[in-house]
Design a protein around this motif. Structure first.
Motif, PDB file in Angstrom:
ATOM      1  N   GLY A 113       0.810  -1.223   0.000  1.00 25.52           N
ATOM      2  CA  GLY A 113       0.000   0.000   0.000  1.00 25.52           C
ATOM      3  C   GLY A 113       0.839   1.267   0.000  1.00 25.52           C
ATOM      4  O   GLY A 113       0.467   2.255  -0.611  1.00 25.52           O
ATOM      5  N   ILE A 114       1.998   1.213   0.677  1.00 28.03           N
ATOM      6  CA  ILE A 114       2.811   2.446   0.783  1.00 28.03           C
ATOM      7  C   ILE A 114       3.314   2.873  -0.596  1.00 28.03           C
ATOM      8  O   ILE A 114       3.053   3.983  -1.061  1.00 28.03           O
ATOM      9  CB  ILE A 114       4.011   2.257   1.755  1.00 28.03           C
ATOM     10  N   LEU A 115       4.034   1.972  -1.276  1.00 27.45           N
ATOM     11  CA  LEU A 115       4.606   2.319  -2.588  1.00 27.45           C
ATOM     12  C   LEU A 115       3.523   2.530  -3.629  1.00 27.45           C
ATOM     13  O   LEU A 115       3.586   3.457  -4.440  1.00 27.45           O
ATOM     14  CB  LEU A 115       5.557   1.214  -3.057  1.00 27.45           C
ATOM     15  N   GLU A 116       2.515   1.645  -3.589  1.00 25.87           N
ATOM     16  CA  GLU A 116       1.427   1.734  -4.573  1.00 25.87           C
ATOM     17  C   GLU A 116       0.712   3.081  -4.475  1.00 25.87           C
ATOM     18  O   GLU A 116       0.455   3.753  -5.477  1.00 25.87           O
ATOM     19  CB  GLU A 116       0.416   0.582  -4.353  1.00 25.87           C
ATOM     20  N   LYS A 117       0.423   3.467  -3.232  1.00 24.05           N
ATOM     21  CA  LYS A 117      -0.312   4.717  -3.011  1.00 24.05           C
ATOM     22  C   LYS A 117       0.558   5.946  -3.277  1.00 24.05           C
ATOM     23  O   LYS A 117       0.152   6.883  -3.944  1.00 24.05           O
ATOM     24  CB  LYS A 117      -0.822   4.736  -1.561  1.00 24.05           C
ATOM     25  N   GLU A 118       1.795   5.874  -2.741  1.00 25.96           N
ATOM     26  CA  GLU A 118       2.677   7.059  -2.793  1.00 25.96           C
ATOM     27  C   GLU A 118       3.365   7.241  -4.146  1.00 25.96           C
ATOM     28  O   GLU A 118       3.829   8.328  -4.461  1.00 25.96           O
ATOM     29  CB  GLU A 118       3.735   6.968  -1.686  1.00 25.96           C
ATOM     30  N   ILE A 119       3.472   6.179  -4.930  1.00 28.16           N
ATOM     31  CA  ILE A 119       4.110   6.325  -6.250  1.00 28.16           C
ATOM     32  C   ILE A 119       3.061   6.199  -7.355  1.00 28.16           C
ATOM     33  O   ILE A 119       2.757   7.166  -8.044  1.00 28.16           O
ATOM     34  CB  ILE A 119       5.262   5.309  -6.448  1.00 28.16           C
ATOM     35  N   LEU A 120       2.460   5.003  -7.474  1.00 26.00           N
ATOM     36  CA  LEU A 120       1.533   4.762  -8.585  1.00 26.00           C
ATOM     37  C   LEU A 120       0.328   5.693  -8.569  1.00 26.00           C
ATOM     38  O   LEU A 120       0.052   6.398  -9.550  1.00 26.00           O
ATOM     39  CB  LEU A 120       1.005   3.320  -8.528  1.00 26.00           C
ATOM     40  N   LEU A 121      -0.403   5.664  -7.434  1.00 23.26           N
ATOM     41  CA  LEU A 121      -1.640   6.467  -7.392  1.00 23.26           C
ATOM     42  C   LEU A 121      -1.321   7.955  -7.450  1.00 23.26           C
ATOM     43  O   LEU A 121      -2.034   8.722  -8.081  1.00 23.26           O
ATOM     44  CB  LEU A 121      -2.484   6.126  -6.161  1.00 23.26           C
ATOM     45  N   ARG A 122      -0.205   8.327  -6.820  1.00 25.33           N
ATOM     46  CA  ARG A 122       0.156   9.749  -6.844  1.00 25.33           C
ATOM     47  C   ARG A 122       0.436  10.222  -8.262  1.00 25.33           C
ATOM     48  O   ARG A 122      -0.006  11.304  -8.673  1.00 25.33           O
ATOM     49  CB  ARG A 122       1.388   9.988  -5.965  1.00 25.33           C
ATOM     50  N   ILE A 123       1.168   9.420  -9.040  1.00 24.86           N
ATOM     51  CA  ILE A 123       1.448   9.804 -10.431  1.00 24.86           C
ATOM     52  C   ILE A 123       0.134   9.908 -11.202  1.00 24.86           C
ATOM     53  O   ILE A 123      -0.129  10.889 -11.894  1.00 24.86           O
ATOM     54  CB  ILE A 123       2.400   8.797 -11.116  1.00 24.86           C
ATOM     55  N   ARG A 124      -0.716   8.881 -11.059  1.00 21.44           N
ATOM     56  CA  ARG A 124      -1.998   8.874 -11.790  1.00 21.44           C
ATOM     57  C   ARG A 124      -2.849  10.091 -11.450  1.00 21.44           C
ATOM     58  O   ARG A 124      -3.409  10.731 -12.329  1.00 21.44           O
ATOM     59  CB  ARG A 124      -2.792   7.607 -11.440  1.00 21.44           C
ATOM     60  N   PHE A 125      -2.939  10.387 -10.142  1.00 26.01           N
ATOM     61  CA  PHE A 125      -3.802  11.494  -9.718  1.00 26.01           C
ATOM     62  C   PHE A 125      -3.189  12.855 -10.034  1.00 26.01           C
ATOM     63  O   PHE A 125      -3.847  13.729 -10.566  1.00 26.01           O
ATOM     64  CB  PHE A 125      -4.133  11.390  -8.215  1.00 26.01           C
ATOM     65  N   GLU A 126      -1.904  13.025  -9.732  1.00 21.51           N
ATOM     66  CA  GLU A 126      -1.300  14.355  -9.906  1.00 21.51           C
ATOM     67  C   GLU A 126      -1.055  14.702 -11.368  1.00 21.51           C
ATOM     68  O   GLU A 126      -1.020  15.871 -11.729  1.00 21.51           O
ATOM     69  CB  GLU A 126      -0.025  14.482  -9.074  1.00 21.51           C
ATOM     70  N   LEU A 127      -0.870  13.693 -12.221  1.00 20.26           N
ATOM     71  CA  LEU A 127      -0.741  13.973 -13.658  1.00 20.26           C
ATOM     72  C   LEU A 127      -2.109  13.863 -14.344  1.00 20.26           C
ATOM     73  O   LEU A 127      -2.202  13.920 -15.565  1.00 20.26           O
ATOM     74  CB  LEU A 127       0.272  13.034 -14.314  1.00 20.26           C
ATOM     75  N   ASP A 128      -3.143  13.667 -13.534  1.00 20.21           N
ATOM     76  CA  ASP A 128      -4.527  13.602 -14.025  1.00 20.21           C
ATOM     77  C   ASP A 128      -4.676  12.587 -15.170  1.00 20.21           C
ATOM     78  O   ASP A 128      -5.273  12.869 -16.205  1.00 20.21           O
ATOM     79  CB  ASP A 128      -5.006  14.996 -14.469  1.00 20.21           C
ATOM     80  N   GLN A 129      -4.105  11.409 -14.949  1.00 20.59           N
ATOM     81  CA  GLN A 129      -4.223  10.333 -15.952  1.00 20.59           C
ATOM     82  C   GLN A 129      -5.587   9.678 -15.762  1.00 20.59           C
ATOM     83  O   GLN A 129      -5.720   8.634 -15.133  1.00 20.59           O
ATOM     84  CB  GLN A 129      -3.058   9.345 -15.778  1.00 20.59           C
ATOM     85  N   TYR A 130      -6.596  10.335 -16.331  1.00 25.00           N
ATOM     86  CA  TYR A 130      -7.976   9.975 -15.983  1.00 25.00           C
ATOM     87  C   TYR A 130      -8.545   8.794 -16.755  1.00 25.00           C
ATOM     88  O   TYR A 130      -9.663   8.352 -16.503  1.00 25.00           O
ATOM     89  CB  TYR A 130      -8.896  11.198 -16.094  1.00 25.00           C
ATOM     90  N   ILE A 131      -7.744   8.251 -17.674  1.00 24.89           N
ATOM     91  CA  ILE A 131      -8.170   7.057 -18.412  1.00 24.89           C
ATOM     92  C   ILE A 131      -7.197   5.918 -18.131  1.00 24.89           C
ATOM     93  O   ILE A 131      -5.980   6.094 -18.238  1.00 24.89           O
ATOM     94  CB  ILE A 131      -8.171   7.310 -19.942  1.00 24.89           C
ATOM     95  N   ASN A 132      -7.731   4.758 -17.788  1.00 22.20           N
ATOM     96  CA  ASN A 132      -6.916   3.548 -17.785  1.00 22.20           C
ATOM     97  C   ASN A 132      -7.353   2.741 -18.998  1.00 22.20           C
ATOM     98  O   ASN A 132      -8.524   2.380 -19.114  1.00 22.20           O
ATOM     99  CB  ASN A 132      -7.124   2.762 -16.487  1.00 22.20           C
ATOM    100  N   LEU A 133      -6.411   2.516 -19.901  1.00 19.07           N
ATOM    101  CA  LEU A 133      -6.738   1.876 -21.178  1.00 19.07           C
ATOM    102  C   LEU A 133      -6.183   0.457 -21.186  1.00 19.07           C
ATOM    103  O   LEU A 133      -4.983   0.260 -21.006  1.00 19.07           O
ATOM    104  CB  LEU A 133      -6.123   2.689 -22.324  1.00 19.07           C
ATOM    105  N   ARG A 134      -7.081  -0.509 -21.395  1.00 15.98           N
ATOM    106  CA  ARG A 134      -6.665  -1.913 -21.338  1.00 15.98           C
ATOM    107  C   ARG A 134      -7.149  -2.696 -22.550  1.00 15.98           C
ATOM    108  O   ARG A 134      -8.275  -3.183 -22.580  1.00 15.98           O
ATOM    109  CB  ARG A 134      -7.228  -2.547 -20.059  1.00 15.98           C
ATOM    110  N   PRO A 135      -6.288  -2.845 -23.568  1.00 12.11           N
ATOM    111  CA  PRO A 135      -6.648  -3.711 -24.682  1.00 12.11           C
ATOM    112  C   PRO A 135      -6.629  -5.174 -24.223  1.00 12.11           C
ATOM    113  O   PRO A 135      -5.718  -5.580 -23.502  1.00 12.11           O
ATOM    114  CB  PRO A 135      -5.535  -3.464 -25.707  1.00 12.11           C
ATOM    115  N   VAL A 136      -7.636  -5.938 -24.610  1.00 10.39           N
ATOM    116  CA  VAL A 136      -7.683  -7.373 -24.305  1.00 10.39           C
ATOM    117  C   VAL A 136      -7.716  -8.093 -25.647  1.00 10.39           C
ATOM    118  O   VAL A 136      -8.737  -8.088 -26.338  1.00 10.39           O
ATOM    119  CB  VAL A 136      -8.925  -7.727 -23.456  1.00 10.39           C
TER     120      VAL A 136
END
Length: 360
Positions: A86-109
């Motif tokens: 949770g620490i790294l995921e929240k502080e690195i991944l989620l922070r990048i997504r939220f602060e860079l406003d990456q509002y789409i997660n795109l997943r080709p299947v």
């Protein structure tokens, strides 16, 4: 002579097997850039578990501002066995997504020829759809709290936050993407209108209002539980799906396994007006670290998505053809240690086919 295009790429190799798969991804990206005449300038960031354990720091001060100076971000994996989950995921991944406003997660299947799927009697012609997941709101926005924590009367509240602004921009992106993809031209809204009557009322109303601007796109709606059944029974029904953060998180893992597993599944965190980040879906897989057995194809496919996003579509197609050839003609399995090749050998194969070009 036309001027060579230059792109600045922020690379975050991350934890576990992240650096190994990123190394192969870069190898393939370099083969593509050499063949198609553009330049990728990489800037490496050592963010992740090791740095955190040494310095107590996840993203250093000014780190997010640094990322903004790049054309895209290429990420390996985040997650370290010695750091509390949770620490790294929240502080690195989620922070990048939220602060860079990456509002789409795109997943080709997409199931490639020669790749095993657990779904009986289904092949590449049946499994080829894309999930567009809202990436900054919903249950992941962190709304909620505790009341009487630690007592027998404890109350935990987790709120799903949905704004008209956030929902509409996600839905609009999905319509645009569906139009550009130009396959069945059908967009399916996946939700739970019968139980989550506030959030999904907003989603549904917005969906059908925005649909009026795209008369050439067929629209449909499916409950998320039914969608899970149909992914397995009739994956060929789907073209493009749009959904919220939580449901998107769940159904894309189901999507990953029907396309052959975490070894091939890649995704993008997209800000269409800003800096986007591309990554393999699987985690850091610490038990395979340093053994040269992890499958790098998901990271390679993430690099392919990154090139497509940057407008280098020819190069992206060349990588995809190379991946298809390697899956079809070389690999015994997509599982770590069972491919019949090492991590670096798979990278070499894809890079060579990318450089030479293949006819399928």
């Amino acid at each position: 002579m036309a001027e060579t295009k230059n792109y600045k790429i922020a690379v975050i190799p991350g934890d576990g097997t992240g650096p190994e798969v990123i190394r192969e991804g870069v190898k393939v990206l370099d083969a593509a850039s050499e063949r198609f005449g553009f330049k990728l300038n990489y800037n490496y960031f050592d963010w992740g578990g090791e740095r955190y354990l040494k310095t107590g720091e996840t993203i250093p001060e000014g780190g997010i501002e640094e990322l903004k100076k790049h054309d895209a971000i290429y990420l390996g994996a985040i997650g370290h066995p010695d750091v509390t989950p949770g620490i790294l995921e929240k502080e690195i991944l989620l922070r990048i997504r939220f602060e860079l406003d990456q509002y789409i997660n795109l997943r080709p299947v997409k199931l490639y020829p020669g790749v095993w799927t657990p779904i009986k009697d289904k092949g590449p012609e049946d499994i080829d759809f894309v999930v567009v997941r809202e990436n900054t709101e919903g249950l992941y926005a962190g709304g909620g709290g505790f009341l009487r924590k630690g007592t027998p009367q404890e109350v935990a509240i987790q709120e799903s936050i949905n704004t008209r602004f956030g929902v509409e921009r996600c839905i609009r992106y999905a319509f645009e993407y569906c139009q550009k993809r130009n396959k069945k031209k059908e967009l399916t809204l996946v939700g739970k209108t019968n139980v989550l009557t506030y959030a999904w009322n907003l989603w549904e109303r917005t969906f059908y209002e925005v649909a009026k601007d795209y008369p050439d796109i067929k629209t449909s709606y499916a409950h998320v539980d039914a969608t899970c059944m149909w992914f397995v029974k009739n994956p060929e029904w789907f073209d493009v799906i749009v959904t919220d953060n939580m449901f998107g998180d769940i159904i894309t893992d189901l999507g990953a396994i029907i396309q052959g597993g975490m070894g091939i599944a890649a995704g993008g965190n997209i800000n269409p007006e800003g800096v986007s980040m591309f990554e393999p879906i699987g985690g850091s897989a610490p038990k395979y670290t340093g053994k040269n057995v992890i499958n790098p194809l998901a990271a390679i496919c993430a690099g392919m998505m990154m090139l497509e996003h940057l407008g280098e579509e020819e190069a992206a197609q060349a990588i995809e053809k190379a991946v298809i050839k390697v899956c079809r003609d070389h690999l015994k399995s997509l599982s770590a240690g069972k491919m019949g090749y090492s991590t670096s050998e798979v990278g070499d194969l894809v890079a060579n086919y990318t450089k030479e070009g293949v006819e399928l």
